[in-house]
Design a protein around this motif. Structure first.
Motif, PDB file in Angstrom:
ATOM      1  N   ASN A 113      -4.623   4.895  -2.059  1.00 31.23           N
ATOM      2  CA  ASN A 113      -5.813   5.445  -1.407  1.00 31.23           C
ATOM      3  C   ASN A 113      -6.439   6.546  -2.253  1.00 31.23           C
ATOM      4  O   ASN A 113      -5.753   7.438  -2.721  1.00 31.23           O
ATOM      5  CB  ASN A 113      -5.433   6.037  -0.044  1.00 31.23           C
ATOM      6  CG  ASN A 113      -5.016   4.970   0.939  1.00 31.23           C
ATOM      7  OD1 ASN A 113      -5.855   4.238   1.445  1.00 31.23           O
ATOM      8  ND2 ASN A 113      -3.716   4.851   1.181  1.00 31.23           N
ATOM      9  N   GLU A 149      -8.122   1.969  -3.161  1.00 28.56           N
ATOM     10  CA  GLU A 149      -8.817   1.832  -1.876  1.00 28.56           C
ATOM     11  C   GLU A 149      -9.759   3.013  -1.682  1.00 28.56           C
ATOM     12  O   GLU A 149      -9.321   4.158  -1.645  1.00 28.56           O
ATOM     13  CB  GLU A 149      -7.797   1.757  -0.730  1.00 28.56           C
ATOM     14  CG  GLU A 149      -6.845   0.584  -0.876  1.00 28.56           C
ATOM     15  CD  GLU A 149      -6.003   0.327   0.372  1.00 28.56           C
ATOM     16  OE1 GLU A 149      -6.149   1.069   1.366  1.00 28.56           O
ATOM     17  OE2 GLU A 149      -5.204  -0.622   0.338  1.00 28.56           O
ATOM     18  N   GLU A 168       0.850  -1.192   0.000  1.00 26.61           N
ATOM     19  CA  GLU A 168       0.000   0.000   0.000  1.00 26.61           C
ATOM     20  C   GLU A 168       0.885   1.240   0.000  1.00 26.61           C
ATOM     21  O   GLU A 168       1.783   1.370   0.843  1.00 26.61           O
ATOM     22  CB  GLU A 168      -0.920   0.029   1.226  1.00 26.61           C
ATOM     23  CG  GLU A 168      -1.779   1.300   1.257  1.00 26.61           C
ATOM     24  CD  GLU A 168      -2.785   1.353   2.406  1.00 26.61           C
ATOM     25  OE1 GLU A 168      -2.799   0.449   3.252  1.00 26.61           O
ATOM     26  OE2 GLU A 168      -3.560   2.333   2.433  1.00 26.61           O
ATOM     27  N   LYS A 193     -11.038  -4.284   3.524  1.00 24.38           N
ATOM     28  CA  LYS A 193      -9.923  -4.147   4.468  1.00 24.38           C
ATOM     29  C   LYS A 193     -10.522  -3.885   5.840  1.00 24.38           C
ATOM     30  O   LYS A 193     -11.125  -2.832   6.073  1.00 24.38           O
ATOM     31  CB  LYS A 193      -9.004  -2.995   4.048  1.00 24.38           C
ATOM     32  CG  LYS A 193      -8.316  -3.262   2.712  1.00 24.38           C
ATOM     33  CD  LYS A 193      -7.201  -2.254   2.443  1.00 24.38           C
ATOM     34  CE  LYS A 193      -5.944  -2.576   3.239  1.00 24.38           C
ATOM     35  NZ  LYS A 193      -4.822  -1.672   2.885  1.00 24.38           N
ATOM     36  N   ASP A 245     -11.766   0.423   2.155  1.00 29.27           N
ATOM     37  CA  ASP A 245     -10.829   0.652   3.256  1.00 29.27           C
ATOM     38  C   ASP A 245     -11.582   0.835   4.572  1.00 29.27           C
ATOM     39  O   ASP A 245     -12.753   1.221   4.569  1.00 29.27           O
ATOM     40  CB  ASP A 245     -10.056   1.945   2.939  1.00 29.27           C
ATOM     41  CG  ASP A 245      -8.689   1.988   3.588  1.00 29.27           C
ATOM     42  OD1 ASP A 245      -8.371   1.066   4.369  1.00 29.27           O
ATOM     43  OD2 ASP A 245      -7.949   2.947   3.321  1.00 29.27           O
ATOM     44  N   GLU A 261      -6.021  -5.127   8.653  1.00 31.32           N
ATOM     45  CA  GLU A 261      -5.045  -4.049   8.844  1.00 31.32           C
ATOM     46  C   GLU A 261      -4.588  -3.962  10.289  1.00 31.32           C
ATOM     47  O   GLU A 261      -5.333  -4.324  11.196  1.00 31.32           O
ATOM     48  CB  GLU A 261      -5.690  -2.702   8.546  1.00 31.32           C
ATOM     49  CG  GLU A 261      -6.143  -2.475   7.148  1.00 31.32           C
ATOM     50  CD  GLU A 261      -6.609  -1.031   7.000  1.00 31.32           C
ATOM     51  OE1 GLU A 261      -6.080  -0.372   6.112  1.00 31.32           O
ATOM     52  OE2 GLU A 261      -7.476  -0.580   7.763  1.00 31.32           O
TER      53      GLU A 261
HETATM   54 CA    CA Z   1      -5.764   2.498   2.948  1.00 32.89          CA
END
Ligand code: CA
Ligand code: C2E
Ligand code: CA
Ligand code: CA
Length: 281
Positions: A119, A151, A58, A202, A181, A238
């Motif tokens: 992101n 994301e 990421e 996530k 996310d 995460e």
């Molecule tokens: Ca993220």
């Protein structure tokens, strides 16, 4: 009472003015930072919980400020969002992440199946011309669309679901992967989820970090795993920091994880070394 009321008002006004001035200064500094190349991307590995092999990274932005040092995104992304600077900032992040991703692919004779996660903020997602911009960036960089994962946040799913779905369909048509996310933090989306063309959830780190010590978190994570299975979605957890969390998540059927237990976000140079060691052929 009248006098003290007045005094309070004055103090309030002053701190408001000070804060507004600070924001303005931050805004113009941030604008300069984008133009003068003070932004950096760090990359955090996402690994298979079974093998610990890296399957994704990421991209996480940092600001290398000339006098204040490395500033974390939490300090400037909200201001970028408010001022609209998130649009040029987000474009730079996408360009740099795609460029770096393709460099890694080329270094491994294009055998690398590494996904690059980027992101997208709400404002960026809603921006006119986003689809064209992403297509152009992908073409310029040479990175295959299937190597990019975008994301988006859960809040997008409740705001204007029809518009969001239409845009996600367009992104999907390009061939990029889509992840939600911080999943679990905005419960309104559960009922919409089946209609959203995303492929990954996530799980927010707040749930992961309470695993084992808080039975509600255990239940929520288990429910997300069940939901994901029913909807044929992949799950990344995460913020995994301990072996216990990893073991619990594996036991619940989660296949991928991200967190300090495996690696902190790394500079591109450090990640290049890690990839070379992992994918040495
Ligand atoms: Ca993220
Ligand atoms: P996020 O997308 O949820 O990213 C994960 C954050 O969790 C990162 O913080 C990462 O360093 C941190 N993290 C990872 N593993 C662990 C762990 O085991 N424990 C703990 N305590 N934290 C962990 P970071 O880099 O400070 O980023 C914060 C947020 O800033 C991101 O949250 C994301 O929402 C935003 N952000 C970062 N880069 C970008 C960007 O390029 N564009 C946009 N729009 N937002 C970004
Ligand atoms: Ca997250
Ligand atoms: Ca977060």
């Amino acid at each position: 009472a009248k006098a003290s009321g007045k005094a309070v008002t004055v103090t309030f006004d002053r701190s408001m003015t000070a804060r507004a001035a600070e924001r303005l200064e931050m805004e113009s500094e941030l604008r300069r930072a984008i133009e003068q190349g003070q932004l950096r991307l760090h990359y955090q590995p996402i690994v298979s919980l079974e093998t610990e092999q890296i399957s994704e990274v990421e991209a996480l932005v940092r600001w290398e400020h000339p006098t204040r040092g490395l500033i974390p995104p939490g300090k400037f992304i909200p201001i970028a969002e408010e001022t609209g600077l998130i649009v040029p900032l987000g474009k730079w992040v996408l360009e740099e992440a795609c460029r770096q991703g393709q460099e890694w692919r080329e270094a491994h004779s294009e055998n690398l199946s590494l996904l690059i996660g980027v992101n997208l903020s709400t404002r960026q997602f809603q921006q006119e011309g986003l689809i064209e911009e992403i297509k152009e960036i992908l073409e310029r960089s040479g990175l295959p669309p299937a190597s990019l994962k975008l994301e988006i946040t859960e809040s997008l799913m409740s705001a204007r679901p029809e518009d969001t779905i239409a845009k996600l369909e367009q992104l999907r048509a390009i061939g990029v992967h889509l992840a939600v996310d911080d999943f679990g933090t905005g419960y309104s989306s559960m009922s919409y989820l089946a209609n959203f063309p995303v492929d990954t959830l996530k799980i927010d780190q707040s749930f992961v970090q309470r695993l084992g010590s808080n039975s509600e978190s255990d239940a929520i994570v288990q429910a997300i795993m069940t939901l994901a299975k029913a909807l044929n979605l992949r799950v990344t957890s995460e913020g995994i920091e301990t072996d216990e969390q990893r073991a619990l998540l594996r036991g619940m059927g989660c296949d991928r994880g991200q967190g300090y237990l495996f690696s902190r976000p790394l500079t591109s140079l450090a990640l290049t070394e890690l990839l070379t060691n992992q994918f040495l052929t």
